[in-house]
Design a protein around this motif. Structure first.
Motif, short mmCIF file in Angstrom:
data_model
loop_
_atom_site.label_atom_id
_atom_site.label_comp_id
_atom_site.label_asym_id
_atom_site.label_seq_id
_atom_site.Cartn_x
_atom_site.Cartn_y
_atom_site.Cartn_z
N HIS A 89 -1.18 3.55 -12.68
CA HIS A 89 -1.38 3.96 -11.05
C HIS A 89 0.68 2.53 -10.92
O HIS A 89 -0.47 1.72 -10.71
CB HIS A 89 -2.01 3.94 -10.53
CG HIS A 89 -2.26 4.15 -8.68
ND1 HIS A 89 -2.21 3.32 -7.66
CD2 HIS A 89 -2.02 5.08 -8.14
CE1 HIS A 89 -1.92 3.97 -6.77
NE2 HIS A 89 -1.97 5.32 -6.67
N THR A 116 1.31 0.69 -7.17
CA THR A 116 0.76 0.22 -5.18
C THR A 116 1.99 -0.25 -4.85
O THR A 116 2.13 -1.40 -5.31
CB THR A 116 -0.47 -0.47 -5.41
OG1 THR A 116 -1.67 0.61 -5.85
CG2 THR A 116 -0.09 -0.39 -3.36
N LEU A 159 3.28 -2.15 -2.00
CA LEU A 159 3.10 -3.33 -0.99
C LEU A 159 3.60 -3.76 -0.28
O LEU A 159 4.36 -4.52 -0.44
CB LEU A 159 1.80 -4.36 -1.26
CG LEU A 159 1.40 -4.49 -0.57
CD1 LEU A 159 0.77 -4.90 1.13
CD2 LEU A 159 0.27 -6.46 -1.33
N LEU A 210 -5.78 -1.59 -1.79
CA LEU A 210 -4.04 -1.40 -2.60
C LEU A 210 -4.02 -0.55 -2.82
O LEU A 210 -3.70 -0.02 -3.61
CB LEU A 210 -3.86 -3.43 -3.79
CG LEU A 210 -3.97 -4.07 -2.56
CD1 LEU A 210 -4.40 -5.64 -3.96
CD2 LEU A 210 -2.89 -4.00 -2.15
N ALA A 211 -5.32 0.14 -2.89
CA ALA A 211 -5.72 1.61 -3.19
C ALA A 211 -5.80 2.11 -5.07
O ALA A 211 -5.21 2.82 -5.64
CB ALA A 211 -4.71 2.61 -3.06
N VAL A 212 -5.76 0.98 -5.21
CA VAL A 212 -6.11 1.06 -6.44
C VAL A 212 -7.65 1.72 -7.04
O VAL A 212 -8.65 1.72 -6.87
CB VAL A 212 -6.78 -0.84 -7.62
CG1 VAL A 212 -7.33 -0.24 -9.01
CG2 VAL A 212 -5.83 -1.80 -7.57
N CYS A 244 -5.97 -3.47 -11.82
CA CYS A 244 -4.90 -4.19 -12.12
C CYS A 244 -4.38 -4.37 -12.96
O CYS A 244 -5.52 -5.57 -13.88
CB CYS A 244 -4.69 -5.39 -10.30
SG CYS A 244 -2.85 -6.18 -10.82
#
Length: 216
Positions: free
Chosen positions: A84, A86, A88, A173-175, A181
């Motif tokens: 996934h 993100t 930023l 961070l919408a993990v 991460c």
């Protein structure tokens, strides 16, 4: 192999559009352009280095989409696509994470040399993964880095922010749930105004003979 070829073609198209300006020419001009484009792509694949100083110039929304698309289309084992991304660009959040990392820096670490960290570039891409997929997200990260290089940006791949992100910033961070991460890619225009003494250069590569064996 098919997806690696797709990346190669995609990078070629980037240079082709830039060189041709969207126009068509003679067959001879097209062949010459294609040869020049392929040479440019090979230069990126063989000569790209880590960028250690960035300007504040933003990465365009169009370019961010192209970079992320390269990650999405990267190869993965069994085509599992266990990632996934993100993107930023919130400067306040980037600075907050950067300052938190500096505050947690182990005592005795030399921070005097100017090495780019998560707060150095205008675009930070967090690459999240399901457990055990470091290799797969490494491929995605490299695909995005090469695409960014083709678009004229510098890049640096980081893993040091992941621990902090996983402990304190996953929600911000919408993990996705069940992911962590695994790597961070920072992207931006290289700051060429600094002297070589102000920016730590990339580590010298090991020699070809030291790291390559042929079995014929």
């Amino acid at each position: 192999m098919k997806k690696y070829l797709s990346l190669f073609i995609a990078l070629s198209l980037v240079f082709s559009q830039a060189a041709c300006g969207g126009s068509t020419g003679s067959a001879e001009q097209t062949a010459e352009t294609a040869e020049a484009d392929n040479s440019s792509v090979l230069d990126i694949l063989t000569d790209s280095v880590t960028t250690q100083a960035f300007t504040d110039e933003a990465v365009t929304a169009e370019d961010i989409e192209k970079i992320l698309t390269a990650g999405i289309n990267s190869p993965s084992g069994m085509d599992s696509q266990p990632w996934h991304f993100t993107a930023l660009t919130n400067s306040e959040l980037i600075s907050e994470i950067s300052e938190a990392m500096k505050a947690n820096m182990p005592a005795g670490v030399d921070t005097s040399k100017a090495k780019a960290d998560i707060g150095s570039a205008p675009l930070v891409i967090i690459i999240s993964e399901t457990e055990g997929n470091d290799f797969n997200i490494g491929l995605a990260c490299q695909s995005m880095a090469l695409t960014a290089n083709a678009l004229g940006y510098g890049t640096k791949i980081l893993t040091s922010p992941c621990s902090l992100i996983n402990s304190d910033y996953k929600e911000a961070l919408a993990v996705p749930e069940g992911m962590d991460c695994g790597a961070v890619l920072i992207v931006g225009k290289e700051d060429t105004s600094l002297s070589p003494d102000e920016v730590t250069a990339a580590t010298d590569r090991n020699s070809f003979d030291d790291v390559v064996s042929f079995v014929e």
